[in-house]
Write a protein that holds these residues in place. Structure first.
Motif, mmCIF file in Angstrom:
data_model
loop_
_atom_site.group_PDB
_atom_site.id
_atom_site.type_symbol
_atom_site.label_atom_id
_atom_site.label_comp_id
_atom_site.label_asym_id
_atom_site.label_seq_id
_atom_site.Cartn_x
_atom_site.Cartn_y
_atom_site.Cartn_z
ATOM 1 N N ARG A 43 0.835 -1.221 0.000
ATOM 2 C CA ARG A 43 0.000 0.000 0.000
ATOM 3 C C ARG A 43 0.862 1.260 0.000
ATOM 4 N N LEU A 44 1.960 1.236 0.738
ATOM 5 C CA LEU A 44 2.863 2.390 0.759
ATOM 6 C C LEU A 44 3.439 2.629 -0.633
ATOM 7 N N PHE A 45 3.925 1.569 -1.278
ATOM 8 C CA PHE A 45 4.513 1.739 -2.602
ATOM 9 C C PHE A 45 3.458 2.107 -3.645
ATOM 10 N N GLU A 46 2.237 1.639 -3.463
ATOM 11 C CA GLU A 46 1.142 2.067 -4.347
ATOM 12 C C GLU A 46 0.900 3.568 -4.198
ATOM 13 N N PHE A 47 0.952 4.069 -2.963
ATOM 14 C CA PHE A 47 0.761 5.505 -2.744
ATOM 15 C C PHE A 47 1.934 6.305 -3.321
ATOM 16 N N ILE A 48 3.149 5.783 -3.192
ATOM 17 C CA ILE A 48 4.307 6.472 -3.763
ATOM 18 C C ILE A 48 4.171 6.557 -5.285
ATOM 19 N N GLU A 49 3.714 5.481 -5.917
ATOM 20 C CA GLU A 49 3.478 5.512 -7.367
ATOM 21 C C GLU A 49 2.395 6.522 -7.726
ATOM 22 N N PHE A 50 1.311 6.570 -6.931
ATOM 23 C CA PHE A 50 0.255 7.563 -7.154
ATOM 24 C C PHE A 50 0.833 8.975 -7.062
ATOM 25 N N TRP A 51 1.647 9.217 -6.030
ATOM 26 C CA TRP A 51 2.250 10.543 -5.852
ATOM 27 C C TRP A 51 3.088 10.891 -7.080
ATOM 28 N N HIS A 52 3.908 9.962 -7.504
ATOM 29 C CA HIS A 52 4.785 10.198 -8.648
ATOM 30 C C HIS A 52 3.985 10.516 -9.916
ATOM 31 N N ASP A 53 2.860 9.824 -10.111
ATOM 32 C CA ASP A 53 2.056 9.999 -11.328
ATOM 33 C C ASP A 53 1.116 11.201 -11.273
ATOM 34 N N GLU A 54 0.594 11.550 -10.100
ATOM 35 C CA GLU A 54 -0.501 12.517 -10.021
ATOM 36 C C GLU A 54 -0.178 13.838 -9.307
ATOM 37 N N ILE A 55 0.818 13.867 -8.455
ATOM 38 C CA ILE A 55 1.101 15.064 -7.651
ATOM 39 C C ILE A 55 2.254 15.837 -8.297
ATOM 40 N N GLU A 56 2.116 17.159 -8.345
ATOM 41 C CA GLU A 56 3.133 17.984 -9.004
ATOM 42 C C GLU A 56 4.421 18.109 -8.197
ATOM 43 N N GLY A 57 4.349 18.054 -6.884
ATOM 44 C CA GLY A 57 5.543 18.229 -6.056
ATOM 45 C C GLY A 57 6.424 16.992 -6.081
ATOM 46 N N PRO A 58 7.624 17.077 -6.679
ATOM 47 C CA PRO A 58 8.499 15.901 -6.745
ATOM 48 C C PRO A 58 9.003 15.485 -5.360
ATOM 49 N N LEU A 59 9.046 14.179 -5.128
ATOM 50 C CA LEU A 59 9.490 13.660 -3.842
ATOM 51 C C LEU A 59 10.989 13.850 -3.665
ATOM 52 N N HIS A 60 11.357 14.216 -2.459
ATOM 53 C CA HIS A 60 12.764 14.301 -2.076
ATOM 54 C C HIS A 60 13.162 13.022 -1.358
ATOM 55 N N SER A 61 12.346 12.623 -0.360
ATOM 56 C CA SER A 61 12.617 11.400 0.390
ATOM 57 C C SER A 61 11.363 10.980 1.150
ATOM 58 N N VAL A 62 11.380 9.729 1.602
ATOM 59 C CA VAL A 62 10.277 9.168 2.382
ATOM 60 C C VAL A 62 10.883 8.444 3.573
ATOM 61 N N ARG A 63 10.345 8.735 4.744
ATOM 62 C CA ARG A 63 10.771 8.056 5.975
ATOM 63 C C ARG A 63 9.540 7.381 6.554
ATOM 64 N N PHE A 64 9.657 6.091 6.922
ATOM 65 C CA PHE A 64 8.462 5.402 7.415
ATOM 66 C C PHE A 64 8.802 4.454 8.544
ATOM 67 N N THR A 65 7.760 4.099 9.286
ATOM 68 C CA THR A 65 7.861 3.132 10.371
ATOM 69 C C THR A 65 6.652 2.216 10.293
ATOM 70 N N HIS A 66 6.808 1.014 10.820
ATOM 71 C CA HIS A 66 5.736 0.020 10.771
ATOM 72 C C HIS A 66 5.605 -0.601 12.155
ATOM 73 N N ARG A 67 4.380 -0.754 12.619
ATOM 74 C CA ARG A 67 4.145 -1.315 13.951
ATOM 75 C C ARG A 67 2.972 -2.272 13.888
ATOM 76 N N LYS A 68 3.223 -3.538 14.271
ATOM 77 C CA LYS A 68 2.128 -4.502 14.384
ATOM 78 C C LYS A 68 1.409 -4.231 15.697
ATOM 79 N N MET A 69 0.130 -4.073 15.629
ATOM 80 C CA MET A 69 -0.638 -3.733 16.823
ATOM 81 C C MET A 69 -0.991 -4.976 17.639
#
Length: 89
Positions: free
Chosen positions: A47-73
Motif C-alpha cells: 500500500r505504501l509503494f502504491e501511494f508512492i506511485e500515485f504521488w509520482h504519477d498525479e502530484i506535481e511536487g516531486p518527492l525528495h525522500s520518504v521516511r516510514f515506520t511500521h508497527r504490528k498492533m
C-alpha cells in the motif's frame, strides 16, 4: 466492502506511518512534509509503494525522500520472570 482495522490486524497487517518530504512545485528549493498512515503488510509494504506511485504519477511536487515506520498492533504476549512481590494493604 472494506475490512475493519481489527480484521486487517488479525491478517498480519500493521500500522505504517510515512513522512514524505517533497519540493514545492513553484519553489524548487523549499521542502514540505506530508504524513500518510494506513494498514500495510511488512516487509513488502504494497500500500505504501502504491501511494508512492500515485504521488509520482498525479502530484506535481516531486518527492525528495520518504521516511516510514511500521508497527504490528497485535503481537504475541510478552512474558517476564518476576522475582519478588510488593503488597499494599
Amino acid at each position: 466492502m472494506q475490512e475493519s482495522e481489527t480484521e486487517l490486524m488479525l491478517k498480519g497487517y500493521g500500522l505504517t506511518t510515512a513522512e514524505f518530504f517533497y519540493h514545492m512545485p513553484d519553489y524548487a528549493h523549499v521542502l514540505n512534509t506530508f504524513i500518510w498512515q494506513d494498514y500495510d503488510l511488512a516487509p513488502d509494504h504494497p500500500r505504501l509503494f502504491e501511494f508512492i506511485e500515485f504521488w509520482h504519477d498525479e502530484i506535481e511536487g516531486p518527492l525528495h525522500s520518504v521516511r516510514f515506520t511500521h508497527r504490528k498492533m497485535i503481537s504475541p504476549g510478552e512474558w517476564r520472570n518476576v522475582v519478588g512481590e510488593f503488597r499494599y494493604h
